[in-house]
Design an enzyme around this catalytic site. Structure first.
Site, PDB file in Angstrom:
ATOM      1  N   GLU A  43       1.107  -1.193   0.112  1.00 55.35           N
ATOM      2  CA  GLU A  43       0.101   0.134  -0.026  1.00 55.35           C
ATOM      3  C   GLU A  43       0.963   1.148   0.098  1.00 55.35           C
ATOM      4  O   GLU A  43       1.374   1.680   1.137  1.00 55.35           O
ATOM      5  CB  GLU A  43      -0.925   0.024   1.270  1.00 55.35           C
ATOM      6  CG  GLU A  43      -1.809  -1.220   1.212  1.00 55.35           C
ATOM      7  CD  GLU A  43      -2.961  -1.035   0.137  1.00 55.35           C
ATOM      8  OE1 GLU A  43      -3.233  -0.050  -0.136  1.00 55.35           O
ATOM      9  OE2 GLU A  43      -3.450  -2.169   0.081  1.00 55.35           O
ATOM     10  N   LEU A  44       1.210   1.959  -1.211  1.00 56.77           N
ATOM     11  CA  LEU A  44       2.078   3.057  -1.134  1.00 56.77           C
ATOM     12  C   LEU A  44       1.596   4.237  -1.696  1.00 56.77           C
ATOM     13  O   LEU A  44       0.481   4.480  -1.397  1.00 56.77           O
ATOM     14  CB  LEU A  44       3.020   2.252  -2.531  1.00 56.77           C
ATOM     15  CG  LEU A  44       3.622   1.133  -2.381  1.00 56.77           C
ATOM     16  CD1 LEU A  44       4.577   0.558  -3.662  1.00 56.77           C
ATOM     17  CD2 LEU A  44       4.292   0.622  -0.984  1.00 56.77           C
ATOM     18  N   CYS A  51      -2.265   9.383   2.370  1.00 54.46           N
ATOM     19  CA  CYS A  51      -1.764   8.860   0.857  1.00 54.46           C
ATOM     20  C   CYS A  51      -2.693   9.072   0.011  1.00 54.46           C
ATOM     21  O   CYS A  51      -2.295   9.214  -1.260  1.00 54.46           O
ATOM     22  CB  CYS A  51      -1.463   7.322   1.047  1.00 54.46           C
ATOM     23  SG  CYS A  51      -3.154   6.578   1.896  1.00 54.46           S
ATOM     24  N   GLU A 111       4.892  12.652  -4.751  1.00 55.35           N
ATOM     25  CA  GLU A 111       4.218  12.961  -3.656  1.00 55.35           C
ATOM     26  C   GLU A 111       4.815  13.874  -2.456  1.00 55.35           C
ATOM     27  O   GLU A 111       5.706  13.452  -2.072  1.00 55.35           O
ATOM     28  CB  GLU A 111       3.873  11.276  -3.047  1.00 55.35           C
ATOM     29  CG  GLU A 111       2.907  11.456  -2.023  1.00 55.35           C
ATOM     30  CD  GLU A 111       3.099  10.160  -0.946  1.00 55.35           C
ATOM     31  OE1 GLU A 111       4.219   9.613  -0.896  1.00 55.35           O
ATOM     32  OE2 GLU A 111       1.855   9.690  -0.756  1.00 55.35           O
TER      33      GLU A 111
HETATM   34  P1  NAD Z   1       8.351   4.840   5.031  1.00 54.27           P
HETATM   35  O1  NAD Z   1       8.292   3.962   3.780  1.00 54.27           O
HETATM   36  O2  NAD Z   1       9.564   5.870   5.323  1.00 54.27           O
HETATM   37  O3  NAD Z   1       8.344   4.027   6.125  1.00 54.27           O
HETATM   38  C1  NAD Z   1       7.161   2.869   6.296  1.00 54.27           C
HETATM   39  C2  NAD Z   1       7.711   1.948   7.318  1.00 54.27           C
HETATM   40  O4  NAD Z   1       8.714   1.001   6.573  1.00 54.27           O
HETATM   41  C3  NAD Z   1       8.247   2.261   8.450  1.00 54.27           C
HETATM   42  O5  NAD Z   1       7.796   1.249   9.591  1.00 54.27           O
HETATM   43  C4  NAD Z   1       9.746   2.089   8.364  1.00 54.27           C
HETATM   44  O6  NAD Z   1      10.511   1.859   9.384  1.00 54.27           O
HETATM   45  C5  NAD Z   1       9.834   0.989   7.374  1.00 54.27           C
HETATM   46  N1  NAD Z   1      11.055   0.908   6.488  1.00 54.27           N
HETATM   47  C6  NAD Z   1      11.794   1.721   6.170  1.00 54.27           C
HETATM   48  N2  NAD Z   1      12.993   1.135   5.261  1.00 54.27           N
HETATM   49  C7  NAD Z   1      12.571   0.060   5.527  1.00 54.27           C
HETATM   50  C8  NAD Z   1      13.504  -1.126   4.832  1.00 54.27           C
HETATM   51  N3  NAD Z   1      14.567  -1.174   4.306  1.00 54.27           N
HETATM   52  N4  NAD Z   1      13.003  -2.412   5.132  1.00 54.27           N
HETATM   53  C9  NAD Z   1      11.833  -2.801   5.847  1.00 54.27           C
HETATM   54  N5  NAD Z   1      11.217  -1.618   6.573  1.00 54.27           N
HETATM   55  C10 NAD Z   1      11.438  -0.421   6.063  1.00 54.27           C
HETATM   56  O7  NAD Z   1       6.895   5.599   5.014  1.00 54.27           O
HETATM   57  P2  NAD Z   1       6.342   6.876   5.969  1.00 54.27           P
HETATM   58  O8  NAD Z   1       7.039   7.939   5.909  1.00 54.27           O
HETATM   59  O9  NAD Z   1       6.256   6.248   7.332  1.00 54.27           O
HETATM   60  O10 NAD Z   1       4.792   6.963   5.613  1.00 54.27           O
HETATM   61  C11 NAD Z   1       4.544   7.762   4.489  1.00 54.27           C
HETATM   62  C12 NAD Z   1       4.278   7.158   3.242  1.00 54.27           C
HETATM   63  O11 NAD Z   1       3.234   5.931   3.226  1.00 54.27           O
HETATM   64  C13 NAD Z   1       3.745   7.889   1.950  1.00 54.27           C
HETATM   65  O12 NAD Z   1       4.433   7.477   0.818  1.00 54.27           O
HETATM   66  C14 NAD Z   1       2.365   7.559   1.964  1.00 54.27           C
HETATM   67  O13 NAD Z   1       1.633   7.744   0.770  1.00 54.27           O
HETATM   68  C15 NAD Z   1       2.437   5.993   2.270  1.00 54.27           C
HETATM   69  N6  NAD Z   1       1.047   5.564   2.659  1.00 54.27           N
HETATM   70  C16 NAD Z   1       0.414   4.757   1.879  1.00 54.27           C
HETATM   71  C17 NAD Z   1      -0.843   4.404   2.225  1.00 54.27           C
HETATM   72  C18 NAD Z   1      -1.923   3.385   1.590  1.00 54.27           C
HETATM   73  O14 NAD Z   1      -2.819   2.856   2.097  1.00 54.27           O
HETATM   74  N7  NAD Z   1      -1.492   3.388   0.257  1.00 54.27           N
HETATM   75  C19 NAD Z   1      -1.552   4.744   3.576  1.00 54.27           C
HETATM   76  C20 NAD Z   1      -0.572   5.685   4.468  1.00 54.27           C
HETATM   77  C21 NAD Z   1       0.635   6.033   4.025  1.00 54.27           C
END
Ligand code: NAD
Length: 476
Positions: A247-248, A283, A378
């Site tokens: 879910e990105l 998101c 984004e």
């Molecule tokens: P992020 O990708 O920075 O982090 C998300 C999670 O991934 C965190 O728990 C982080 O610690 C972990 N992570 C980071 N690097 C990793 C790796 N190499 N291996 C495994 N895990 C790792 O995202 P964020 O800043 O917390 O959230 C914002 C993003 O999330 C935005 O792009 C937003 O659009 C997206 N988002 C999508 C939805 C959806 O349902 N499509 C909902 C909410 C947020």
């Protein structure tokens, strides 16, 4: 508040800790342990035991436990909401909204636990096959790794953990390092509600360390991830052969048709709310607005008028509409993108000032070129771009001019235009006469293109989190 990991039902502390700070004024909210690969290994071993124990719970038992968890979350609404505001920086109104949605998501998962069905397979429909009868069932995968983002730590974690448990899977959760305290509290509620302690594990820590170890673990059968596209791509390249739900992000677009002048004020307010909720860190925040030239001027005037009425400030105060972004780095990037767009010819028509390290005024920018990151990537901040188009076709083309495809919206009175838009826009969800930010928790939710793989919403998440097992009887 001193946070801990929950592994096999035990509280685990570590020497090395990560600080969690209130995004509004950078004050210390608490600490969490810096979990590592060893902690993940121990948590996955615990989850394997949890999975075996879950086999002793019937669908009825799992539904009952989830119902109880929903009641417990509701009874602790205020505690959850305050913690959400302190960790995420969202306003207290928004936090109460998230708690209500989490209660609903867990309740929906409880209901779905009772209807995980298979169906008969007509073996005799193949040439020469006789006296064989069979069916398929949906069976749990085993241990599922759940990696969650900072922006909705409660409801989005519920969207993973509740369907996983409803289907009989055990979980290891790696929450965002910014907002882990809420998730620890949720895991405690699930255990209190009756799930085996080994079935709900939380390992806190950094993404590249604890998160990566979870992704690479061979006994983890699926990674369900919500977060940025960049992280999603890394996870899929590191995890090897397992299931993934992704879910990105997105830069959601909306088109406003020429026949909408009679309610342009109402639409402008809706669009602004969709772009500035949680300071634009949703998101499906409205980021790109394409307005037909016949109503463009009125729309711009109305959205600016409304935006100026929004109160920006301390999210703990009831009257605040727009709080801070998650940290100074995020604010630096957002301001940089606005300045870049302006250098490329765009114009800030309202807002645009930075009020502190993390507070940015809700901002409307017009005439943003395709090459600006404000258009193509984004922004994840309180910025909406409003561009003029001369037809529905151009509106559709502009919305599709994006690497993402999560949700899109159209405002029109014309049925054919609405249908054309729904057919031609490449997104997981289309909202007609509604902003793309609209979501209810039971609907199938997810993206196409770089916005992801798979769908959430308890019914659909359960499909992703189960495997089909075919069973055939020879009766000859
Ligand atoms: P992020 O990708 O920075 O982090 C998300 C999670 O991934 C965190 O728990 C982080 O610690 C972990 N992570 C980071 N690097 C990793 C790796 N190499 N291996 C495994 N895990 C790792 O995202 P964020 O800043 O917390 O959230 C914002 C993003 O999330 C935005 O792009 C937003 O659009 C997206 N988002 C999508 C939805 C959806 O349902 N499509 C909902 C909410 C947020």
């Amino acid at each position: 508040m001193k946070g801990y990991m929950l592994i096999g039902g035990k509280k685990v502390y570590k020497q090395e800790e990560i600080e969690i700070r209130f995004p509004y004024d950078n004050s210390l909210v608490g600490t969490i342990p810096r979990g590592d690969e060893k902690d993940i290994e121990i948590a996955v071993e615990a989850a394997k035991i949890g999975y075996e124990k879950l086999k002793g719970m019937t669908a009825f038992d799992r539904a009952q436990a989830l119902q109880k968890a929903a009641r417990l979350i509701a009874s602790k609404s205020k505690e959850f909401a305050e913690l959400l505001t302190l960790e995420v920086g969202k306003t207290i109104k928004e936090s109460m909204g998230e708690v209500g949605r989490a209660v609903n998501t867990v309740t929906l998962s409880a209901e779905e636990a009772k209807r995980i069905f298979g169906e008969e397979v007509r073996f005799d429909a193949a040439p020469g096959v006789k006296n064989k009868i069979g069916f398929f069932r949906r069976v749990p995968l085993g241990v599922i790794g759940c990696i969650t983002p900072f922006n909705f730590p409660l409801n989005l974690t519920c969207h993973k953990v509740a369907p996983a448990l409803a289907a009989g899977n055990a979980v290891v959760i790696k929450p965002s390092e910014n907002t882990s305290l809420t998730v620890i509290k949720l895991a405690e509620v699930l255990i209190e509600a009756g799930f085996p302690p080994e079935a709900v594990n939380v390992v806190t820590g950094y993404g590249e360390e604890a998160g990566d170890a979870l992704v690479r673990n061979k006994d983890v059968r699926m990674i369900t991830f919500t977060g940025s596209v960049e992280t999603g791509k890394i996870i899929m390249s590191r995890g090897g052969l397992k299931k993934y739900a992704m879910e990105l992000g997105s830069n959601a677009g909306v088109y406003i048709d020429k026949d909408q002048s009679f309610r342009i004020k109402e639409i402008a307010e809706k669009v602004a709310r969709g772009g500035f909720a949680l300071a634009g860190q949703v998101c499906i925040s409205v980021q790109r607005v394409f307005v037909h030239e016949e109503v463009y001027g009125d729309f711009l005037e109305e959205i600016c008028r409304f935006t100026k009425t929004l109160k920006v400030g301390n999210p703990l105060e009831e009257e605040t509409d727009v709080g801070p972004v998650i940290d100074k780095g995020a604010a630096d990037r957002i301001v940089d993108w606005i300045e870049e767009a302006v250098r490329m010819g765009a114009k800030v028509v309202c807002g645009g000032r930075r009020l502190s390290d993390t507070l940015i005024e809700p901002t409307i920018v017009k005439n943003v070129p395709h090459e600006a990151r404000l258009f193509s990537s984004e922004v994840f901040g309180p910025v909406i771009l409003v561009n003029k188009v001369s037809s529905l076709e151009e509106g559709i083309k502009e919305i599709n001019n994006s690497p993402y495809g999560l949700q899109a919206g159209i405002f029109t009175n014309d049925l054919k235009s609405a249908f054309k838009f729904a057919e031609e826009v490449e997104c997981g969800g289309i909202m007609v006469n509604e902003i793309p930010t609209f979501r209810v928790d039971q609907m199938p939710y997810g993206g196409v293109k770089e916005s992801g793989i798979g769908r959430e919403g308890p019914k659909f998440a359960i499909e992703e989190m189960t495997e089909i097992k075919t069973i055939c009887f020879d009766l000859s």
